[in-house]
Design a protein around this motif. Sequence first.
Motif, PDB file in Angstrom:
ATOM      1  N   LYS A  74       0.864  -1.180   0.000  1.00  0.00           N
ATOM      2  CA  LYS A  74       0.000   0.000   0.000  1.00  0.00           C
ATOM      3  C   LYS A  74       0.898   1.227   0.000  1.00  0.00           C
ATOM      4  CE  LYS A  74      -3.837   2.284   2.228  1.00  0.00           C
ATOM      5  NZ  LYS A  74      -4.835   2.212   3.315  1.00  0.00           N
ATOM      6  N   GLU A 106       1.287   5.365   0.121  1.00  0.00           N
ATOM      7  CA  GLU A 106       0.718   6.669   0.483  1.00  0.00           C
ATOM      8  C   GLU A 106       1.816   7.709   0.336  1.00  0.00           C
ATOM      9  OE1 GLU A 106      -0.777   6.284   4.461  1.00  0.00           O
ATOM     10  OE2 GLU A 106      -2.495   5.088   3.835  1.00  0.00           O
ATOM     11  N   LYS A 125      -5.180  -6.000  -7.798  1.00  0.00           N
ATOM     12  CA  LYS A 125      -5.683  -4.703  -7.337  1.00  0.00           C
ATOM     13  C   LYS A 125      -7.205  -4.720  -7.247  1.00  0.00           C
ATOM     14  CE  LYS A 125      -1.927  -1.828  -9.120  1.00  0.00           C
ATOM     15  NZ  LYS A 125      -1.584  -0.700  -9.992  1.00  0.00           N
ATOM     16  N   GLY A 178      -7.111   2.549  -1.337  1.00  0.00           N
ATOM     17  CA  GLY A 178      -5.767   3.094  -1.520  1.00  0.00           C
ATOM     18  C   GLY A 178      -5.084   2.592  -2.775  1.00  0.00           C
ATOM     19  N   GLU A 179      -3.853   3.040  -2.922  1.00  0.00           N
ATOM     20  CA  GLU A 179      -3.025   2.628  -4.059  1.00  0.00           C
ATOM     21  C   GLU A 179      -2.226   1.394  -3.654  1.00  0.00           C
ATOM     22  OE1 GLU A 179       0.711   4.177  -6.813  1.00  0.00           O
ATOM     23  OE2 GLU A 179      -0.004   5.453  -5.194  1.00  0.00           O
ATOM     24  N   TRP A 180      -2.370   0.339  -4.415  1.00  0.00           N
ATOM     25  CA  TRP A 180      -1.666  -0.918  -4.150  1.00  0.00           C
ATOM     26  C   TRP A 180      -0.785  -1.264  -5.341  1.00  0.00           C
ATOM     27  CZ3 TRP A 180      -1.920  -3.224   0.551  1.00  0.00           C
ATOM     28  CH2 TRP A 180      -2.925  -2.785   1.413  1.00  0.00           C
TER      29      TRP A 180
END
Length: 96
Positions: free
Chosen positions: A21, A23, A45, A55-57
């Motif tokens: 993950k 951030e 994803k 979130g961004e994975w």
Amino acid sequence: MVCVGFHGKFDAGVTMAHFAKIENGIVREVIVISNDDALTEAAGKQFIANIGLAGEWVQTSYNNNPVEGQDRGKYAGIGDIWDGSQFVSPVSEVVE
């Protein structure tokens, strides 16, 4: 690191996929999911989103194997930096 989305009995021979993950370019968490749920990075994803993890994975490789032909630098650890193509360790200042 947490293991999520595993279906069935754990077997040491099971291949798992690892996702970090991100951030603000920093790795905040690493999870493990079954390869059955991550046949591609995009599928992984989508699986992560479907189980409610926002979130961004980004996929990372425990064995430092290329992910879909792309070298990810190293296995992502919490606090590592994602530069958009590779994971790198943060540079610490030398205190004298």
